[in-house]
Design a protein around this motif. Structure first.
Motif, PDB file in Angstrom:
ATOM      1  N   ALA A 106     -64.663  14.034  48.393  1.00  0.00           N
ATOM      2  CA  ALA A 106     -65.150  13.270  49.547  1.00  0.00           C
ATOM      3  C   ALA A 106     -66.666  13.285  49.620  1.00  0.00           C
ATOM      4  CB  ALA A 106     -64.555  13.846  50.827  1.00  0.00           C
ATOM      5  N   ILE A 107     -67.285  14.401  49.262  1.00  0.00           N
ATOM      6  CA  ILE A 107     -68.747  14.495  49.340  1.00  0.00           C
ATOM      7  C   ILE A 107     -69.408  13.572  48.337  1.00  0.00           C
ATOM      8  CG2 ILE A 107     -70.700  16.032  48.888  1.00  0.00           C
ATOM      9  CD1 ILE A 107     -69.111  18.301  50.145  1.00  0.00           C
ATOM     10  N   THR A 108     -68.969  13.635  47.080  1.00  0.00           N
ATOM     11  CA  THR A 108     -69.618  12.807  46.060  1.00  0.00           C
ATOM     12  C   THR A 108     -69.347  11.322  46.287  1.00  0.00           C
ATOM     13  OG1 THR A 108     -67.723  13.120  44.561  1.00  0.00           O
ATOM     14  CG2 THR A 108     -69.554  14.658  44.346  1.00  0.00           C
ATOM     15  N   ARG A 109     -68.154  11.010  46.760  1.00  0.00           N
ATOM     16  CA  ARG A 109     -67.853   9.596  47.038  1.00  0.00           C
ATOM     17  C   ARG A 109     -68.738   9.058  48.160  1.00  0.00           C
ATOM     18  NH1 ARG A 109     -62.449  11.286  45.852  1.00  0.00           N
ATOM     19  NH2 ARG A 109     -62.054  11.726  48.055  1.00  0.00           N
ATOM     20  N   ASN A 110     -68.983   9.883  49.150  1.00  0.00           N
ATOM     21  CA  ASN A 110     -69.839   9.449  50.257  1.00  0.00           C
ATOM     22  C   ASN A 110     -71.253   9.168  49.779  1.00  0.00           C
ATOM     23  OD1 ASN A 110     -70.440   8.996  53.088  1.00  0.00           O
ATOM     24  ND2 ASN A 110     -71.530  10.951  53.039  1.00  0.00           N
ATOM     25  N   TRP A 111     -71.812  10.051  48.938  1.00  0.00           N
ATOM     26  CA  TRP A 111     -73.159   9.837  48.426  1.00  0.00           C
ATOM     27  C   TRP A 111     -73.230   8.599  47.540  1.00  0.00           C
ATOM     28  CZ3 TRP A 111     -77.350  11.727  50.402  1.00  0.00           C
ATOM     29  CH2 TRP A 111     -77.337  12.949  51.070  1.00  0.00           C
ATOM     30  N   GLN A 112     -72.191   8.384  46.731  1.00  0.00           N
ATOM     31  CA  GLN A 112     -72.187   7.208  45.865  1.00  0.00           C
ATOM     32  C   GLN A 112     -72.126   5.926  46.683  1.00  0.00           C
ATOM     33  OE1 GLN A 112     -68.975   8.536  43.145  1.00  0.00           O
ATOM     34  NE2 GLN A 112     -70.475   8.352  41.510  1.00  0.00           N
ATOM     35  N   ARG A 113     -71.400   5.949  47.792  1.00  0.00           N
ATOM     36  CA  ARG A 113     -71.373   4.777  48.680  1.00  0.00           C
ATOM     37  C   ARG A 113     -72.762   4.480  49.242  1.00  0.00           C
ATOM     38  NH1 ARG A 113     -66.221   6.744  50.438  1.00  0.00           N
ATOM     39  NH2 ARG A 113     -67.230   7.927  52.111  1.00  0.00           N
ATOM     40  N   LEU A 114     -73.567   5.528  49.371  1.00  0.00           N
ATOM     41  CA  LEU A 114     -74.926   5.359  49.894  1.00  0.00           C
ATOM     42  C   LEU A 114     -75.934   5.037  48.803  1.00  0.00           C
ATOM     43  CD1 LEU A 114     -74.919   8.363  52.407  1.00  0.00           C
ATOM     44  CD2 LEU A 114     -74.795   5.922  52.973  1.00  0.00           C
TER      45      LEU A 114
END
Length: 431
Positions: free
Chosen positions: A383-391
Motif C-alpha cells: 500500500a505504501i509503494t503504490r501510494n507513492w507511485q500514484r503520486l
C-alpha cells in the motif's frame, strides 16, 4: 507554533533580514547556528555569534516562551552554563544564567521570513498523511535521489540495531546470531516467534554435529518443532520420528508444542512445516552460514544459495502425513523458497546482517554491499509503494521501496516535515 519549527528557523537561518537585534538592542550576527543536539541538554552546541562586534562561542537554547527556561528546570543546571543566546518566540519573562542580563535574548518571530509561519501552519493543519502532496511535482529528481539514498542507509542502520543486540546477547557469535536471525525471518510475520524459539532450542553447534546426515537434521528440526509427535503413517515421517526420539534422549531436548505454530489463513508456500524443512536444508548446506554470506561475490550468488529446492517427500507435502499428498505446493512443483520470500530474506535478513557487520567493524564496504543487495531486488509492492507511485514518485527497485517505507513510517506519519529533504525543499514556498 511548535518548538521544533523554531529549531528549524534557527538551524537554517530563515530570516527576512541578516540584521538581527537582541532585546537588549545589541546587533547580532549568526556566524554558525551550532550543532543541533537531539538528546538531553542545550538545543544547539558550539554555536558562533557576533554581539555588537564581539565574537561568542557556546550553546544556544530555543523555547516557545522565555518562561520555559524555568519550566524545563534549566536554572542552575550545569549543562546550560555556557549559554550565549536564548532564542524565543515570546519573551514573557526575564531569564539569566548567574546575574540579570548575562544571557542575551533574540525574539525570533520578529525576524522570520515572510509567509513561512503561515505556510507551515497550513501544512500541519492539512488532513491526510502527506501534507506536501500538492507540491511534490516541484521536487527535482536530484533531491529524491539524495533523500532516498539517505533514507535507505538510515533504515539499514536502524534495523541492524536488532541484529547487533542479538549479537551482544550471544557474546559476539556471528554464526549463531545469523542462524537465529535467518530462522526468525523464515517465520515471516505469522511465525517469527515460534521460529525464534525453535532456533534457540537447537543451537547451531548442535545442528552441525549432524550436518552430514540430512535425515537427522530434518528430524532434529521437525521433531523439536513438535511436528513429529503423535501417530504417523507415511514411511518418511516415521523414519524421522525414530531418528528424533534417539536424538531427543541423547541431548535431553524438550520439543515445542505443535500448537505454537500459526497455520490459519496462510498460503501453502508459507506453511510453517515447509519453512522448517527449508531452514533445516539451509542449515545443513554449509558449515558456516555467516561465512557463506560474507564471502558471496554478488547478490545472485546469495539468492542461489537461499533458493535451494526442497525435494523428495517435501515436494508434495506441507506437513507429515499431509492428506493432500502429491499435490503441487507451488506452480514449480517444488518446495523451494519462492521469489517474493527470497527478496524478503535478502532485504530484511542478509542485507541487514551485513550492514551490522560493517557498522560494528567500521567498514563502509559492507554497508555498500548491503545497499547493492537491496537494489538488486525488485521493488516491494504494498500500500505504501503504490501510494507513492500514484503520486508520481519512482520506485525502480527495492532500494527505492525501502526508502519510501522509511519515509512514510519515520517522517510522513509523524508529520516530521521539517526533518525531511522533500519538506525542506518545499517549506519556504508552501502551496
Amino acid at each position: 507554533m511548535t518548538e521544533d519549527f523554531l529549531h528549524y528557523i534557527w538551524k537554517y537561518r530563515l530570516y527576512r533580514t541578516p540584521v538581527l537585534r537582541t532585546t537588549g538592542v545589541e546587533s547580532l550576527e549568526v556566524l554558525h547556528p551550532g550543532q543541533h543536539n537531539m538528546h538531553a541538554g542545550p538545543d544547539f552546541m558550539d554555536a558562533r555569534i557576533r554581539l555588537d562586534g564581539r565574537l561568542w562561542a557556546g550553546q544556544v537554547e530555543v523555547h516557545l516562551r522565555a518562561s520555559d527556561w524555568a519550566r524545563h528546570e534549566h536554572t542552575g543546571e550545569g549543562r546550560y552554563a555556557n549559554g550565549i543566546l536564548h532564542v524565543v518566540y515570546d519573551d514573557d519573562t526575564p531569564v539569566h544564567l548567574r546575574v540579570p542580563g548575562d544571557l542575551p535574548v533574540l525574539v525570533i518571530r520578529s525576524y522570520m521570513a515572510d509567509g513561512l509561519e503561515a505556510g507551515y501552519r497550513r501544512w500541519q493543519e492539512r488532513r491526510g498523511m502527506l501534507p506536501c502532496t500538492p507540491g511534490l511535482h516541484e521536487v527535482p529528481p536530484r533531491v529524491w535521489i539524495q533523500w532516498k539514498a539517505r533514507l535507505l542507509l538510515s533504515r539499514l542502520e536502524r534495523k541492524s540495531d536488532e541484529f547487533l543486540r542479538l549479537l551482544d546477547e550471544l557474546s559476539g557469535d556471528w554464526e549463531e546470531a545469523f542462524y537465529r536471525f535467518l530462522a526468525r525471518a523464515l517465520g515471516f510475520r505469522a511465525n517469527a516467534g515460534p521460529f525464534d524459539m525453535l532456533a534457540r532450542s537447537l543451537p547451531r553447534h548442535l545442528v552441525l554435529r549432524h550436518r552430514a546426515d540430512l535425515i537427522q537434521v530434518e528430524a532434529l528440526f521437525l521433531g523439536q518443532a513438535g511436528w513429529l509427535s503423535g501417530p504417523l503413517n507415511d514411511a518418511y515421517p516415521v523414519t524421522l520420528s525414530r531418528e528424533f526420539e534417539f536424538l531427543r534422549r541423547k541431548y535431553g531436548l524438550v520439543p515445542l508444542a505443535r500448537s505454537v505454530w500459526n497455520t490459519g489463513r496462510i498460503r501453502p508456500a508459507n506453511h510453517p512445516c515447509l519453512r522448517i524443512v527449508q531452514l533445516a536444508r539451509l542449515s545443513a548446506r554449509t558449515e558456516s552460514l555467516w561465512n557463506t554470506v560474507l564471502s558471496a561475490e554478488n547478490p545472485a550468488m546469495l539468492i542461489e544459495f537461499l533458493r535451494m529446492p526442497v525435494d523428495s517427500y517435501w515436494a508434495g507435502h506441507l506437513w507429515p502425513d499431509d492428506p493432500a499428498a502429491d499435490r503441487e505446493i507451488r506452480r514449480t512443483g517444488s518446495g523451494a523458497i519462492g521469489r517474493d520470500a527470497l527478496s524478503g530474506l535478502m532485504i530484511n535478513t542478509v542485507a541487514v546482517a551485513l550492514a551490522a557487520w560493517g557498522i560494528r567493524r567500521g567498514d563502509h564496504e559492507y554497508l555498500d554491499k548491503s545497499v547493492k543487495i537491496i537494489e538488486f531486488c525488485n521493488a516491494e509492492r504494498n500500500a505504501i509503494t503504490r501510494n507513492w507511485q500514484r503520486l508520481g514518485v519512482a520506485c525502480a527497485h527495492a532500494g527505492d521501496s525501502q526508502a519510501l517505507i522509511e519515509l512514510t513510517n519515520q517522517y510522513c506519519i509523524r508529520k516530521a516535515c521539517l526533518h525531511c529533504m522533500v519538506g525542506h525543499y518545499l517549506i519556504r514556498g508552501v502551496p
